[in-house]
Each structure stands twice: as structure tokens, then as C-alpha cells.
Scaffold this active site. Structure first.
Site, PDB file in Angstrom:
ATOM      1  N   ASP A  30       9.449   0.461   4.927  1.00 24.67           N
ATOM      2  CA  ASP A  30      10.780  -0.027   5.732  1.00 24.67           C
ATOM      3  C   ASP A  30      11.478   1.164   6.337  1.00 24.67           C
ATOM      4  OD1 ASP A  30       9.547  -2.212   4.572  1.00 24.67           O
ATOM      5  OD2 ASP A  30      11.090  -2.446   2.964  1.00 24.67           O
TER       6      ASP A  30
ATOM      7  N   THR B 122       0.846  -1.210  -0.070  1.00 30.05           N
ATOM      8  CA  THR B 122       0.063  -0.018   0.038  1.00 30.05           C
ATOM      9  C   THR B 122       0.951   1.376   0.028  1.00 30.05           C
ATOM     10  OG1 THR B 122      -0.095  -0.305   2.556  1.00 30.05           O
ATOM     11  CG2 THR B 122      -2.065  -0.935   1.356  1.00 30.05           C
TER      12      THR B 122
ATOM     13  N   SER C 222      13.591  -6.155   6.543  1.00 29.96           N
ATOM     14  CA  SER C 222      14.214  -4.797   6.239  1.00 29.96           C
ATOM     15  C   SER C 222      15.635  -4.622   6.802  1.00 29.96           C
ATOM     16  CB  SER C 222      13.244  -3.839   6.944  1.00 29.96           C
ATOM     17  OG  SER C 222      11.940  -3.939   6.400  1.00 29.96           O
TER      18      SER C 222
ATOM     19  N   SER D  68      31.862  -4.151   7.403  1.00 30.62           N
ATOM     20  CA  SER D  68      30.859  -5.030   8.144  1.00 30.62           C
ATOM     21  C   SER D  68      31.469  -6.109   8.839  1.00 30.62           C
ATOM     22  CB  SER D  68      29.754  -5.397   7.090  1.00 30.62           C
ATOM     23  OG  SER D  68      29.040  -6.312   7.471  1.00 30.62           O
TER      24      SER D  68
END
Ligand code: GLA
Length: 383
Positions: free
Chosen positions: A171, A34, A125, A66
Site C-alpha cells: 500500500d 504476496t 489504503s 482532520s
């Protein structure tokens, strides 16, 4: 560096950190696909976060590392960032620096070390968490004072225009703006929002997240096609966005659309916005159990009308409901990823076992199951 231990910022860069920040992954309770139709969404943040530990640099170099990815430090220059200039996981933080600068913010160089326990590729996410934590870190260290709306909009722009994924703002807003113990009722048209208390334990319930561990190739292309189909539906109906099609005028609207796929996409979006409103009505009235059937109805709509589910997600929903769940649905973009299951607390174990057995019987990889606890949005951490 000690073998067997994740390296720290100090290990990687040899300097002390100036700041530490966290941004969470999310679950969307309802309101799927949506957001790019300017409709309603209802995410909450997970306790799982991406943490960025950052030190300022005197030059304009940007170094990214990372602790969760193999490979060393990715190094670039803030002056030469452009879409395509950084690829792989580091494209996400680089994209955020690019988006900030292209909106006129002056940034100094930085050394950033990331760690994360947000499951990657699970539809929870992890990308938005990485973007939002980077935006918050740059905002804080450069004194930009960006609020949650700005952090989310910049992060979405980074993903759209640098990474090349045409996502909506669900997200990023979830990661930037959610509050502990609450679900976020967000109108993506103007980002107006309300934090709605969502204490499932107090209601005697549990919300399980079931990560199917499936990620279908070409999901991004299919996502872009759904977006185009929604735009075609809005154009056929002469409205700016499908948000503008009233639920009580749905049948008349559908009768005006000749393309069968577009008609079904429109039906999903308009009924999904209505389901979000009904979930809100139930939660406001303290009727937590009553949202169960709406979750399952939403799943059927995503499976049959929007066609973004997959056999593994459908199996979670069917097996959980057959074992006595109150309701279940896929969450996030679909084509794999995770489902959520609402259960009475004392039935949670039996329902989880039933899902695991159904997966084993179907020959699927064992799913990862955990209880979702609505947690805090992006924040600065103590050093
Ligand atoms: C992905 C996108 C979001 C949203 C969902 C579906 O998570 O990143 O913007 O469209 O799919 O609701």
C-alpha cells in the site's frame, strides 16, 4: 470559520501554510498477500487522495487536525512520541514522525491539516495515503530529500511498529511510487519496479471498483495469522520466504507440508506470484482482455485457499461474471472492502446494475461503485 464549509489550515491554526502535499489510495490489480512473502504486486493509484496542508513551528510541538474526523486538534510533542502515545486516526501521522526520528532524521514541529476523499475502511489504503502524505510533508519541510522507496519503507515501519498492524509494503509503495496511466509492477523483495502502461479506456474497457461497505471485526488478527501461516510454510520448506518456492516445484513442495491450512496458504502465494507474471505478459503484449480470467482465478484462490474473502465480495465476483464481466476479484487485504471488475466499456452499466440487484436481493447494504482511473502517486501541490 464559515458554517457548512470544511475548515482550512488557516481557519484551524490561524497561520499561513508552508506546503501542500497529496498521496493517493490504491487498487491492487493482482498479487494479493504476496508482499510479506517477498513476492510480486501490481497496484495502481486512485485519483482519490489525502491532502496535507502544513506549516512549520518554531518549537517541537506536533498538531494534527482532520477535516474529515470529528474531534478537534490532536496535540503532541515530537520529543515524547512512543508507540501507544497517540491513538485513533492521529496515530498514523504521529507514527510517521516517530519512525523518521527513530531513523535519525531531525524534525521541527509542525501544524498539519488533513482532508481526504479516499474511502475509509474500503480496502483502498486510506491509512497508507495518510502515512505517505505525512512522510512527504516532513521530508520536504525538513529538507530530507527522501525518495519513494524511503517514504514507503518509513510509512510501513510506522504502521508495523507504532500502529501495530503487521502490513507488507504494497500500500505504501503504491501511494508513494505509482504513475498516472500506469500500473506498477513491483518486486517487493528489492523494490525493483516497472511502470506498465494501463489505459483501459483506449482498449475499450473499464475497471470498476465495488466497495461492499463491509468491514469485518478482527480483520487485523486474521491478517496477522495469515502472515504467521506463510512463515510456517516457508520454514517447513526450508526457504527464507514463499517467494523462493518455484511454481514448477509446487506439487512437490505441497506434498512436504502436513498442515492442511498451511498447505493451502502456500498454494495461494505461489500460484498468485505466477498469476502476476502472466498478467504482466498479457499487458506487455497488449492483450488487456486476457487478464480477466486470471483475476477471477485469483479470487477463487483467495476465497478457497487463503480464506480472506467474505460473502459480499464473493457475490460481487459471481454476479459480475454472470452478467458478462471479463473477470473480477477482491482487492486488498480482504475480510470486506472492495472488489474490482473488468468489463467491456459498453457492458459496464449492465454489470453494475446486476451487482446492485444481487446485493439488494441478498439484503446487503447497497455497494458504492466507481470507475478506476490509474492516477499519480504522492506529490507536492501548489499552495
Ligand atoms: C493489506 C496490507 C498489504 C497487503 C494486502 C494484501 O492491504 O496492508 O501490505 O498485504 O493487504 O495484498
Amino acid at each position: 470559520m464559515t458554517a457548512g464549509r470544511t475548515p482550512t489550515h488557516q481557519d484551524v491554526y490561524g497561520v499561513a501554510a508552508d506546503g501542500r502535499f497529496a498521496a493517493p489510495g490504491r487498487v491492487n490489480l493482482i498479487g494479493e498477500h504476496t508482499d510479506y512473502n517477498e513476492g510480486f504486486v501490481m497496484p495502481f493509484a486512485l485519483p482519490h487522495t489525502t491532502v496535507a496542508t502544513v506549516s512549520r513551528r518554531a518549537d517541537r510541538r506536533l498538531r494534527l487536525h482532520s477535516g474529515d474526523m470529528t474531534g478537534g486538534v490532536v496535540e503532541t510533542d515530537l520529543g515524547t512520541l512512543a508507540p501507544g502515545s497517540v491513538t485513533g486516526w492521529a496515530a498514523y501521522p504521529a507514527a510517521v514522525a516517530w519512525a523518521l526520528q527513530s531513523e535519525g532524521h531531525e524534525l521541527g514541529g509542525a501544524d498539519i491539516h488533513f482532508t481526504s476523499d479516499v474511502p475509509v475502511g474500503a480496502g483502498l489504503s486510506s491509512s497508507a495515503a495518510l502515512e505517505v502524505v505525512t512522510a512527504l510533508a516532513f521530508s520536504d519541510l525538513n529538507g530530507l530529500g527522501l525518495d519513494a522507496d524511503a517514504l514507503a519503507r518509513l510509512s510501513q515501519r510506522a504502521e508495523n511498529d507504532f500502529v501495530g498492524m503487521p502490513c507488507g509494503i504494497l500500500d505504501q509503495m503504491a501511494s508513494a511510487a505509482c504513475a498516472s496511466g500506469h500500473v506498477l509492477f513491483l518486486d517487493t523483495r528489492d523494490l525493483s519496479r516497472r511502470q506498465v502502461p494501463f489505459d483501459m479506456a483506449a482498449a475499450g474497457l473499464r475497471l470498476l471498483v465495488v466497495d461492499t461497505r463491509v468491514k469485518h471485526a478482527h480483520a487485523d488478527g486474521a491478517y496477522a495469522r495469515r502472515r504467521a501461516e506463510c512463515e510456517a510454510g516457508a520454514a517447513a520448506l526450508g526457504v527464507p520466504f514463499l517467494r523462493d518456492v518455484p511454481f514448477d516445484g509446487l506439487d512437490a513442495a505441497l506434498a512436504r507440508i502436513t498442515d492442511d491450512a498451511v498447505r493451502r496458504r502456500v498454494r495461494h502465494i505461489v500460484t498468485e506470484d505466477r498469476r502476476v507474471e502472466r498478467v504482466i505478459e498479457h499487458l506487455d503484449a497488449g492483450r488487456h482482455r486476457a487478464i480477466g480470467p486470471l483475476l477471477t482465478e485469483g479470487h477463487a484462490s483467495l476465497r478457497d485457499d487463503f480464506e480472506v474473502s467474505c460473502p459480499e465480495l464473493d457475490l460481487v465476483v459471481a454476479a459480475a461474471n454472470a452478467a458478462g464481466a471479463l473477470g473480477a476479484r477482491m482487492t486488498g487485504g480482504g475480510f470486506g472492502g472492495s472488489a474490482i471488475v473488468l468489463v467491456e466499456a459498453d457492458a459496464a452499466q449492465a454489470v453494475e446494475t446486476a451487482v446492485r440487484e444481487a446485493f439488494a436481493a441478498a439484503g446487503h447494504t447497497a455497494p458504492r461503485v466507481f470507475g478506476a482511473i490509474p492516477s499519480a502517486g504522492a506529490r507536492r501541490l501548489p499552495l
